[in-house]
Design a protein around this motif. Structure first.
Motif, PDB file in Angstrom:
ATOM      1  N   GLY A  66       0.820  -1.210   0.000  1.00 56.22           N
ATOM      2  CA  GLY A  66       0.000   0.000   0.000  1.00 56.22           C
ATOM      3  C   GLY A  66       0.850   1.253   0.000  1.00 56.22           C
ATOM      4  N   GLY A  67       0.161   2.400  -0.031  1.00 55.48           N
ATOM      5  CA  GLY A  67       0.830   3.692   0.063  1.00 55.48           C
ATOM      6  C   GLY A  67       1.143   4.288  -1.291  1.00 55.48           C
ATOM      7  N   GLY A  68       0.976   5.612  -1.378  1.00 54.82           N
ATOM      8  CA  GLY A  68       1.370   6.322  -2.583  1.00 54.82           C
ATOM      9  C   GLY A  68       0.425   6.207  -3.755  1.00 54.82           C
ATOM     10  N   LYS A  69      -0.770   5.670  -3.547  1.00 57.92           N
ATOM     11  CA  LYS A  69      -1.704   5.523  -4.665  1.00 57.92           C
ATOM     12  C   LYS A  69      -2.554   6.781  -4.795  1.00 57.92           C
ATOM     13  CE  LYS A  69      -3.557   1.839  -2.868  1.00 57.92           C
ATOM     14  NZ  LYS A  69      -2.659   1.577  -1.733  1.00 57.92           N
ATOM     15  N   ILE A  70      -2.662   7.304  -6.012  1.00 57.65           N
ATOM     16  CA  ILE A  70      -3.557   8.430  -6.261  1.00 57.65           C
ATOM     17  C   ILE A  70      -4.957   7.866  -6.482  1.00 57.65           C
ATOM     18  CG2 ILE A  70      -4.112  10.338  -7.800  1.00 57.65           C
ATOM     19  CD1 ILE A  70      -1.171  10.640  -8.374  1.00 57.65           C
ATOM     20  N   LEU A  71      -5.858   8.164  -5.562  1.00 61.50           N
ATOM     21  CA  LEU A  71      -7.200   7.599  -5.614  1.00 61.50           C
ATOM     22  C   LEU A  71      -8.164   8.444  -6.433  1.00 61.50           C
ATOM     23  CD1 LEU A  71      -7.532   6.408  -1.898  1.00 61.50           C
ATOM     24  CD2 LEU A  71      -6.620   5.182  -3.879  1.00 61.50           C
ATOM     25  N   GLN A  72      -7.952   9.750  -6.470  1.00 58.54           N
ATOM     26  CA  GLN A  72      -8.812  10.621  -7.277  1.00 58.54           C
ATOM     27  C   GLN A  72      -8.145  11.971  -7.474  1.00 58.54           C
ATOM     28  OE1 GLN A  72     -12.384  12.463  -5.534  1.00 58.54           O
ATOM     29  NE2 GLN A  72     -11.902  11.428  -3.600  1.00 58.54           N
ATOM     30  N   VAL A  73      -8.597  12.670  -8.510  1.00 65.19           N
ATOM     31  CA  VAL A  73      -8.084  13.998  -8.830  1.00 65.19           C
ATOM     32  C   VAL A  73      -9.254  14.945  -9.042  1.00 65.19           C
ATOM     33  CG1 VAL A  73      -6.722  15.377 -10.439  1.00 65.19           C
ATOM     34  CG2 VAL A  73      -6.042  13.016  -9.948  1.00 65.19           C
ATOM     35  N   GLN A  74      -9.235  16.077  -8.357  1.00 63.33           N
ATOM     36  CA  GLN A  74     -10.198  17.147  -8.576  1.00 63.33           C
ATOM     37  C   GLN A  74      -9.429  18.351  -9.113  1.00 63.33           C
ATOM     38  OE1 GLN A  74     -13.453  16.639  -8.293  1.00 63.33           O
ATOM     39  NE2 GLN A  74     -13.125  14.589  -7.456  1.00 63.33           N
ATOM     40  N   TYR A  75      -9.925  18.946 -10.193  1.00 67.12           N
ATOM     41  CA  TYR A  75      -9.173  19.990 -10.884  1.00 67.12           C
ATOM     42  C   TYR A  75     -10.118  21.081 -11.337  1.00 67.12           C
ATOM     43  CZ  TYR A  75      -6.598  22.160 -14.773  1.00 67.12           C
ATOM     44  OH  TYR A  75      -6.009  23.047 -15.626  1.00 67.12           O
ATOM     45  N   MET A  76      -9.751  22.334 -11.111  1.00 65.54           N
ATOM     46  CA  MET A  76     -10.573  23.437 -11.591  1.00 65.54           C
ATOM     47  C   MET A  76      -9.679  24.600 -12.011  1.00 65.54           C
ATOM     48  SD  MET A  76     -10.662  26.317  -9.353  1.00 65.54           S
ATOM     49  CE  MET A  76     -12.325  26.920  -9.523  1.00 65.54           C
ATOM     50  N   THR A  77     -10.187  25.414 -12.953  1.00 66.88           N
ATOM     51  CA  THR A  77      -9.493  26.619 -13.385  1.00 66.88           C
ATOM     52  C   THR A  77     -10.399  27.818 -13.154  1.00 66.88           C
ATOM     53  OG1 THR A  77     -10.320  26.368 -15.664  1.00 66.88           O
ATOM     54  CG2 THR A  77      -8.182  25.371 -15.141  1.00 66.88           C
ATOM     55  N   TYR A  78      -9.774  28.982 -13.042  1.00 70.55           N
ATOM     56  CA  TYR A  78     -10.541  30.199 -12.791  1.00 70.55           C
ATOM     57  C   TYR A  78      -9.891  31.344 -13.546  1.00 70.55           C
ATOM     58  CZ  TYR A  78     -13.260  33.664 -10.180  1.00 70.55           C
ATOM     59  OH  TYR A  78     -14.123  34.673  -9.839  1.00 70.55           O
ATOM     60  N   GLY A  79     -10.655  31.983 -14.409  1.00 66.98           N
ATOM     61  CA  GLY A  79     -10.100  33.056 -15.227  1.00 66.98           C
ATOM     62  C   GLY A  79     -10.796  34.377 -15.064  1.00 66.98           C
ATOM     63  N   THR A  80     -11.702  34.493 -14.105  1.00 62.17           N
ATOM     64  CA  THR A  80     -12.421  35.741 -13.865  1.00 62.17           C
ATOM     65  C   THR A  80     -11.561  36.693 -13.038  1.00 62.17           C
ATOM     66  OG1 THR A  80     -14.526  34.571 -13.891  1.00 62.17           O
ATOM     67  CG2 THR A  80     -14.522  36.758 -12.898  1.00 62.17           C
ATOM     68  N   GLY A  81     -11.562  37.963 -13.401  1.00 68.36           N
ATOM     69  CA  GLY A  81     -10.747  38.942 -12.694  1.00 68.36           C
ATOM     70  C   GLY A  81     -11.199  39.138 -11.257  1.00 68.36           C
ATOM     71  N   THR A  82     -10.242  39.141 -10.333  1.00 71.61           N
ATOM     72  CA  THR A  82     -10.512  39.343  -8.912  1.00 71.61           C
ATOM     73  C   THR A  82      -9.470  40.307  -8.365  1.00 71.61           C
ATOM     74  OG1 THR A  82     -11.297  37.056  -8.749  1.00 71.61           O
ATOM     75  CG2 THR A  82     -10.852  38.202  -6.693  1.00 71.61           C
ATOM     76  N   THR A  83      -9.923  41.325  -7.627  1.00 71.63           N
ATOM     77  CA  THR A  83      -9.021  42.370  -7.142  1.00 71.63           C
ATOM     78  C   THR A  83      -9.082  42.484  -5.628  1.00 71.63           C
ATOM     79  OG1 THR A  83      -9.305  43.639  -9.185  1.00 71.63           O
ATOM     80  CG2 THR A  83      -8.485  44.833  -7.262  1.00 71.63           C
ATOM     81  N   ASN A  84      -7.918  42.755  -5.015  1.00 72.09           N
ATOM     82  CA  ASN A  84      -7.854  43.028  -3.584  1.00 72.09           C
ATOM     83  C   ASN A  84      -6.713  43.999  -3.334  1.00 72.09           C
ATOM     84  OD1 ASN A  84      -8.143  43.026  -0.835  1.00 72.09           O
ATOM     85  ND2 ASN A  84      -7.346  40.960  -0.529  1.00 72.09           N
ATOM     86  N   ASN A  85      -6.984  45.118  -2.686  1.00 73.77           N
ATOM     87  CA  ASN A  85      -5.923  46.090  -2.384  1.00 73.77           C
ATOM     88  C   ASN A  85      -5.792  46.341  -0.885  1.00 73.77           C
ATOM     89  OD1 ASN A  85      -8.218  47.536  -1.905  1.00 73.77           O
ATOM     90  ND2 ASN A  85      -7.695  49.294  -3.197  1.00 73.77           N
ATOM     91  N   THR A  86      -6.164  45.334  -0.099  1.00 71.98           N
ATOM     92  CA  THR A  86      -6.055  45.449   1.352  1.00 71.98           C
ATOM     93  C   THR A  86      -5.272  44.264   1.910  1.00 71.98           C
ATOM     94  OG1 THR A  86      -8.022  44.166   1.969  1.00 71.98           O
ATOM     95  CG2 THR A  86      -8.367  46.469   1.322  1.00 71.98           C
ATOM     96  N   SER A  87      -4.940  44.361   3.191  1.00 73.63           N
ATOM     97  CA  SER A  87      -4.228  43.278   3.855  1.00 73.63           C
ATOM     98  C   SER A  87      -5.181  42.221   4.410  1.00 73.63           C
ATOM     99  CB  SER A  87      -3.378  43.846   4.998  1.00 73.63           C
ATOM    100  OG  SER A  87      -4.200  44.535   5.931  1.00 73.63           O
TER     101      SER A  87
END
Length: 209
Positions: A66-87
């Protein structure tokens, strides 16, 4: 009179058929013991593998390593503009869910964020982008990345991360990436500018124990 012993030389090659062999147990495998005598290896369980026990011992059916087996992959992309100018940390738009198959599984969180910043204090400012990974809305990892040195113009940049989480859960988990401007309150823009069509991504891998 029935024969009790037949000399090897008196047997023609390929003369003994399977039907002439003694009945055995379903699933047993014929091997040899340390003395060189035939031996039946006991039937294993479903999913086990036939493993060598080394010289001097017959092989055996054992559980697969056992060990080291990849059981599943979840993948997403995001291309919408997002802005933050605070801490203050804000959502970047990178978020995805995963449901582990076992409580012993680990989740490898990986991703890349593309964007730019505009300095808020004039020329010659070094800006740092703060990032944190949240699970179920609570931060589990935080780090800072330097997004370059500017003379007043927008600076294109990107950052990536890798983090291994041990959730000990088989419930649905929501991972998200948040970002903030950690120096000079410069404007951080993720996937946003007319001249840069960047796409950020988030990958969740379930790793079996």
């Amino acid at each position: 009179m029935a024969l009790t012993k037949v000399k090897t030389g008196g047997i023609t090659d390929d003369a003994i058929t399977l039907a002439k062999l003694s009945a055995g147990t379903d699933g047993n495998v014929i091997s040899y013991d340390a003395s060189g005598n035939p031996v039946a290896v006991a039937t294993g369980s479903d999913g086990q593998v036939f493993t060598s026990a080394g010289a001097g011992a017959p092989p055996a059916f054992e559980a697969a390593a056992g060990g080291g087996k990849i059981l599943q992959v979840q993948y997403m992309t995001y291309g919408t503009g997002t802005t933050n100018n605070t801490s203050t940390f804000a959502a970047s738009g990178l978020t995805d869910t995963i449901t582990c198959a076992a409580t012993s599984s680990k989740v490898l969180v990986m991703g890349t964020m593309h964007g730019l910043y505009r300095t808020g204090g004039g020329a010659g400012y070094v800006n740092y982008i703060g990032l944190r990974i949240t699970k179920g809305g609570s931060a589990i990892s935080s780090f800072t990345d330097m997004w370059g040195y500017s003379t007043g113009s927008p600076f294109l940049a990107s950052t990536s991360w890798h983090y291994v989480d041990s959730p000990s859960s088989t419930s649905e988990l929501t991972y998200a990436i948040e970002f903030a401007s950690t120096s000079n309150n410069s404007t951080i823009k993720v996937n946003q500018e007319a001249y840069t069509a960047t796409v950020s991504m988030l990958v969740l891998l379930e790793i079996g124990a």
